[in-house]
Design an enzyme around this catalytic site. Structure first.
Site, PDB file in Angstrom:
ATOM      1  CB  CYS A 132     -44.991  -2.705 -23.055  1.00  0.00           C
ATOM      2  SG  CYS A 132     -45.755  -4.343 -22.944  1.00  0.00           S
ATOM      3  CB  CYS A 148     -50.280  -4.904 -28.950  1.00  0.00           C
ATOM      4  SG  CYS A 148     -48.701  -5.762 -28.927  1.00  0.00           S
TER       5      CYS A 148
END
Ligand code: DGL
Length: 295
Positions: A200, A77
């Site tokens: 992302c 992440c």
């Protein structure tokens, strides 16, 4: 803390986005076992503050260390890496901890027009870590930076329902179109953005939408494979690579092997993780479970 080569590697994300990194890890490290945690009950991270994301990162790392005795942690992440990787490394100094960041340097090497788009969450693109990364490539290309509020959330929500509408009618497509239009012209002519960095891990699952909107000449760059290679390097250096298993009986097949080596957990709805695991990793629902003890 005692790390062993046969222990699994812990991987986590705010939700299902990190499955795109898990896919690369499975390919790079075929003898390893993985425990993946989707913190979907607390997604999206990108629109929360750093303190919240850091707190979740530490809670998840502690859980994976205590309950699963992991030998390495992959923070799949960008937002959690920006907010908390430094503290995670301090908390577990003996354990390899691998983070992920937008692929700006590979983009500079790749781009011909030297005009590069970067999409990510507010948390990542507004972080001090990203500012440092950007400063490290300053002057080498022009960067068009676009935070995409709501896109990770829409991708997270898109897994549970089988698409019944045309791709262009989905929320994910609408947001991809809206944000990329705001960035200017894409293409390979001078002055156009020829390279788009997916900052992302969720956005990898919108790659088809983005390709449809931007056309085949624009390159999309994600970071799963370099993260997987870095994980291998760190495990090798720490003598923690899993040994190759004994040759499998003639009846075993690769799918059966994959099934036992990856366990998927979620802090949110189980059905969403099961749907994502089936759709993107072809893993059966039985490999998914609720991580109740965590919360
Ligand atoms: N997948 C995460 C990332 O790479 C964050 C998505 C979110 O929870 O906002 O940044």
């Amino acid at each position: 803390m005692h790390l062993t080569a046969v222990a699994p590697i812990g991987v986590f994300d705010s939700g299902i986005g990190g499955l795109s990194v898990l896919q690369a890890l499975q390919a790079e490290l075929p003898h390893e076992r993985f425990v993946y945690l989707a913190d979907s009950a607390h997604a999206p991270y990108g629109e929360r503050g750093d303190a919240f994301v850091a707190e979740r990162t530490h809670a998840i790392a502690d859980y994976l260390v205590r309950q699963h005795q992991i030998k390495a942690l992959v923070v799949a992440c960008n937002t959690a890496t920006a907010a908390a990787i430094h503290e995670a490394r301090q908390r577990y100094p003996q354990m390899p901890v691998v983070g992920i960041e937008p692929a700006l340097k590979p983009a500079v090497a790749h781009s011909q027009t030297q005009r590069i788009g970067v999409i990510g969450t507010h948390g990542t693109l507004g972080s001090a870590k990203f500012a440092q990364l950007l400063a490290s490539v300053q002057g080498q290309a022009e960067f068009v930076i676009q935070p995409c509020k709501g896109l990770a959330h829409a991708i997270e929500g898109s897994t549970t329902h089988v698409p019944t509408t045309a791709m262009a009618d989905t929320e994910v497509y609408r947001l991809c179109a809206q944000y990329t239009q705001a960035m200017g012209r894409f293409g390979t002519a001078p002055g156009q953005i020829d390279t788009l960095v997916l900052g992302c891990t969720h956005y990898v699952f919108a790659a088809d939408d983005l390709r449809h909107i931007l056309g085949p000449d624009v390159t999309l760059l994600s970071t799963g494979e370099p993260v997987a290679r870095q994980t291998r390097r760190l495990l090798e250096a720490a003598h923690l690579l899993a040994p190759a298993p004994a040759p499998a009986p003639a009846t075993a097949n690769a799918t059966a092997t994959d099934q036992v080596r990856t366990q998927l957990l979620t802090s949110g709805p189980l059905a969403a993780l099961q749907a994502a695991a089936q759709r993107w990793l072809q893993l059966p629902a039985e490999q998914c479970a609720q991580a109740c003890a965590l919360i």
